[in-house]
Scaffold this motif. Structure first.
Motif, PDB file in Angstrom:
ATOM      1  N   VAL A  75       0.859  -1.183   0.000  1.00 32.99           N
ATOM      2  CA  VAL A  75       0.000   0.000   0.000  1.00 32.99           C
ATOM      3  C   VAL A  75       0.893   1.230   0.000  1.00 32.99           C
ATOM      4  O   VAL A  75       1.796   1.349   0.839  1.00 32.99           O
ATOM      5  CB  VAL A  75      -0.930   0.032   1.235  1.00 32.99           C
ATOM      6  N   ASN A  76       0.670   2.119  -0.944  1.00 30.88           N
ATOM      7  CA  ASN A  76       1.430   3.372  -0.972  1.00 30.88           C
ATOM      8  C   ASN A  76       0.828   4.320   0.064  1.00 30.88           C
ATOM      9  O   ASN A  76      -0.176   4.989  -0.186  1.00 30.88           O
ATOM     10  CB  ASN A  76       1.376   3.999  -2.363  1.00 30.88           C
ATOM     11  N   ALA A  77       1.428   4.360   1.230  1.00 33.79           N
ATOM     12  CA  ALA A  77       0.924   5.194   2.327  1.00 33.79           C
ATOM     13  C   ALA A  77       1.886   6.333   2.653  1.00 33.79           C
ATOM     14  O   ALA A  77       1.853   6.874   3.763  1.00 33.79           O
ATOM     15  CB  ALA A  77       0.693   4.332   3.553  1.00 33.79           C
ATOM     16  N   THR A  78       2.702   6.727   1.677  1.00 36.93           N
ATOM     17  CA  THR A  78       3.726   7.741   1.926  1.00 36.93           C
ATOM     18  C   THR A  78       3.140   9.022   2.498  1.00 36.93           C
ATOM     19  O   THR A  78       3.672   9.596   3.457  1.00 36.93           O
ATOM     20  CB  THR A  78       4.489   8.048   0.627  1.00 36.93           C
ATOM     21  N   ASP A  79       2.038   9.479   1.913  1.00 37.22           N
ATOM     22  CA  ASP A  79       1.455  10.749   2.361  1.00 37.22           C
ATOM     23  C   ASP A  79       1.033  10.687   3.829  1.00 37.22           C
ATOM     24  O   ASP A  79       1.113  11.694   4.548  1.00 37.22           O
ATOM     25  CB  ASP A  79       0.235  11.109   1.504  1.00 37.22           C
ATOM     26  N   LEU A  80       0.591   9.516   4.261  1.00 33.36           N
ATOM     27  CA  LEU A  80       0.107   9.385   5.637  1.00 33.36           C
ATOM     28  C   LEU A  80       1.243   9.150   6.623  1.00 33.36           C
ATOM     29  O   LEU A  80       1.310   9.790   7.679  1.00 33.36           O
ATOM     30  CB  LEU A  80      -0.919   8.247   5.725  1.00 33.36           C
ATOM     31  N   ILE A  81       2.169   8.254   6.287  1.00 38.92           N
ATOM     32  CA  ILE A  81       3.221   7.928   7.251  1.00 38.92           C
ATOM     33  C   ILE A  81       4.240   9.057   7.385  1.00 38.92           C
ATOM     34  O   ILE A  81       5.025   9.074   8.338  1.00 38.92           O
ATOM     35  CB  ILE A  81       3.936   6.606   6.885  1.00 38.92           C
ATOM     36  N   GLN A  82       4.213  10.012   6.459  1.00 34.73           N
ATOM     37  CA  GLN A  82       5.059  11.195   6.637  1.00 34.73           C
ATOM     38  C   GLN A  82       4.652  11.986   7.875  1.00 34.73           C
ATOM     39  O   GLN A  82       5.434  12.770   8.411  1.00 34.73           O
ATOM     40  CB  GLN A  82       4.966  12.100   5.405  1.00 34.73           C
ATOM     41  N   GLN A  83       3.425  11.755   8.347  1.00 37.70           N
ATOM     42  CA  GLN A  83       2.953  12.462   9.539  1.00 37.70           C
ATOM     43  C   GLN A  83       3.467  11.808  10.820  1.00 37.70           C
ATOM     44  O   GLN A  83       3.383  12.410  11.894  1.00 37.70           O
ATOM     45  CB  GLN A  83       1.409  12.500   9.554  1.00 37.70           C
ATOM     46  N   GLY A  84       3.963  10.576  10.729  1.00 36.79           N
ATOM     47  CA  GLY A  84       4.483   9.873  11.903  1.00 36.79           C
ATOM     48  C   GLY A  84       4.039   8.425  11.924  1.00 36.79           C
ATOM     49  O   GLY A  84       3.354   7.941  11.023  1.00 36.79           O
ATOM     50  N   GLY A  85       4.445   7.719  12.975  1.00 37.70           N
ATOM     51  CA  GLY A  85       4.108   6.311  13.107  1.00 37.70           C
ATOM     52  C   GLY A  85       2.633   6.092  13.401  1.00 37.70           C
ATOM     53  O   GLY A  85       2.033   6.790  14.226  1.00 37.70           O
ATOM     54  N   ILE A  86       2.040   5.085  12.733  1.00 38.26           N
ATOM     55  CA  ILE A  86       0.613   4.782  12.872  1.00 38.26           C
ATOM     56  C   ILE A  86       0.432   3.717  13.948  1.00 38.26           C
ATOM     57  O   ILE A  86       1.010   2.629  13.861  1.00 38.26           O
ATOM     58  CB  ILE A  86       0.029   4.286  11.536  1.00 38.26           C
TER      59      ILE A  86
END
Length: 576
Positions: A429-440
């Motif tokens: 899953v391309n989650a780059t935009d989200l994980i740039q905010q920090g660890g999920i």
């Protein structure tokens, strides 16, 4: 006698000038919240609007300008009354609206001004968000950056705004009073259902609401859902003429550009229109395509004429939820362990998720110094899913696909897909935009599958799920309530809103709109903080877990009741 009268008139005029000059010299350094009255005709509008009193100081003038932005009247006539003559004629504000907190101040800019009859006023407050050009709310929490230049009109004239800002500004209260939220529907091919896109339309005149909603439909989804849904009313479809009401109350929606559109798509278009307009009208809706009924033999529509789109995504009544307790999965119906190794201790379960139909179970199992994922039929052995790590978020089932998602080691979002041979395969899953905010630390699909909610560094985020098959991305991450919502530990979806639990003692459980525009705290009575878990679903009670066990409530003001099968250290979850 004439000479004495003339002299008296001059003395009176001189005294008045001194009064005016003294008033200008004693302009306050900082304003307080004041609403000023006034009368002015907006250019080309025919509206007679208040004019600020001539002795209004620059600080009060700017406050009044902001408070007048959303007053009724064409072409922002009330706000134009605060501008100089040139500004009234030339001001062409953009469609972007910045919403600021109700409590804001106006202060003079400290930079020296070469002209003593000119002042620069800084608006001191907080921007809570913007209404973008799609009429969607975009959350924000930054200091207001508005500067307004004010100039005295002539030697003894009033202060007026010159070079007015290109964007509109309004307070939260004025925004809520003048705009109404409308869930505008768009179609999800993945989940075969309609997804509401929360938008805001001018509330008055009420008769124009259906037309304004139709304009939003034709313009397509907001950026927060772009790519996750399809607009069935896209080009070349247009609104042929104005949406109007007939004498018998029927609302007519005239469309054009539907030549060659098949019947099944026409029915979906009718559903999209009816589902969106149901929030602004209770009338029969007559949908026309080039003058003829959009759907043959079905000219008029009401919401109960529509099939139950998304019925397959609804929870079955008998599925009352599960919970993980001491490494086992138990039923919330009676507290008993579920059949198979997930319930009898065969696996050391950290977290789990039941499929929407209730037939399958995904569990995160402790193994050595880490964790690994198992997926299979509920009540049976659960095969390993070829996914492991130091940590994993509780699994979540993607609606309409049968996929299972989890986040490994906070920064890798994985999706497990069952192949033709029955084996589960991990895909990227391309989650780059989200994980740039920090660890999920938590990830949860919305009930329609178009969005995910994520907990990142104790904050609540929402992102759109874009794509299918071998290419899926999480796009347009939005930080919800960045100032008032902190220390979030878990979240779940209740319809299109979210329920989040936090470490806060004052508001341990809150409800947040999907766009973050509104936050409401649940009653905290009976809860023992910290609250560490939550599950929610449409038409189901919300279940939260605190230090003493499980508690349920259904509405904001309700006192939390002990769950019938409360268990300490339990983490509850509904299917999904």
């Amino acid at each position: 006698m004439k000479h004495q009268a003339f002299r008296a008139s001059r003395l009176l005029l001189t005294a008045l000038c001194f009064v005016l000059l003294a008033g200008c010299a004693n302009v306050p350094l900082e304003s307080q919240p004041v609403v000023v009255p006034g009368e002015r005709q907006g250019p080309g509008t025919g509206d007679v609007v208040p004019d600020p009193p001539p002795d209004t100081d620059p600080l009060t003038l700017v406050r009044g300008f902001i408070r007048a932005t959303l007053k009724p009247g064409a072409n922002y006539a009330a706000a134009r009354a605060y501008l100089d003559e040139q500004g009234r004629a030339d001001w062409r504000p953009s469609r972007s609206l910045t919403i600021i907190q109700d409590t804001f101040g106006t202060v003079y800019d400290t930079s020296p001004q070469p002209d003593p009859n000119t002042q620069v006023v800084n608006v001191r407050g907080v921007d809570v968000g913007t209404l973008d050009q799609h009429n969607a709310f975009v959350p924000d929490y930054t200091s207001a950056a508005l500067q307004v230049k004010v100039r005295k009109q002539g030697k003894d004239g009033p202060w007026r705004i010159v070079d007015p800002p290109s964007d509109l500004y309004a307070t939260e209260s004025d925004f809520s009073e003048n705009y109404t939220p409308v869930p505008v529907s768009f179609y999800s091919d993945t989940a075969a259902t309609f997804v509401p896109d929360r938008r805001y339309v001018v509330a008055k005149p009420q008769s124009g609401l259906p037309g304004r909603v139709m304009d939003l439909l034709v313009s397509g989804p907001s950026p927060s859902l772009a790519g996750a849904v399809r607009n069935l009313l896209g080009e070349p479809i247009e609104i042929d003429t104005n949406v109007k009401s007939l004498d018998d109350g029927t609302l007519v929606v005239p469309l054009t550009g539907l030549t060659g559109v098949p019947d099944d798509v026409r029915k979906l278009i009718a559903a999209q229109i009816v589902l969106s307009l149901q929030y602004v009208t209770s009338a029969r809706i007559r949908i026309l395509a080039d003058g003829a009924p959009l759907v043959a033999n079905h000219p008029d529509w009401r919401p109960n004429d529509l099939p139950a789109y998304g019925a397959a995504l609804s929870l079955k009544l008998e599925l009352q939820g599960l919970a993980t307790v001491d490494g086992r999965v138990r039923s919330l119906t009676d507290g008993a362990p579920v059949p198979g190794p997930a319930g009898n201790g065969g696996y050391d379960v950290v977290s789990a998720a039941q499929s929407i139909d209730g037939k399958r179970l995904a569990v995160v199992e402790r193994s050595g110094g880490g964790v690994r994922l198992r997926i299979g039929d509920l009540g049976h052995d659960l095969p390993l899913g070829n996914l492991s790590g130091s940590t994993m978020t509780r699994p979540t089932w993607r609606p309409g696909t049968g996929e299972v998602w989890t986040v490994t080691d906070q920064f890798t979002v994985g999706r497990m897909v069952m192949g033709p041979n029955g084996q589960w395969t991990p895909l990227h899953v391309n989650a780059t935009d989200l994980i740039q905010q920090g660890g999920i630390t938590e990830l949860r699909f919305s009930r329609d599958g178009a969005r995910v909610a994520a907990v990142i560094k104790g904050q609540l985020w929402v992102a759109a799920v874009v794509g299918a098959d071998d290419s899926v991305s999480l796009r347009e991450p939005r930080h919800l309530q960045p100032h008032d919502l902190e220390e979030v530990v878990d979240a779940d979806w209740i319809g299109q809103d979210l329920v989040a639990v936090t470490k806060s003692m004052s508001q341990p459980v809150v409800k947040v709109t999907v766009d973050g525009q509104r936050l409401d705290a649940f009653n905290s009575s009976n809860l023992t903080t910290p609250v560490h878990g939550v599950t929610a679903a449409p038409d189901r009670p919300i279940v939260v877990a605190d230090a003493n066990g499980l508690w349920t409530a259904s509405v904001l003001g309700e006192v939390w009741r002990p769950h019938a099968h409360s268990m300490k250290e339990a983490d509850p979850f509904y299917p999904g």
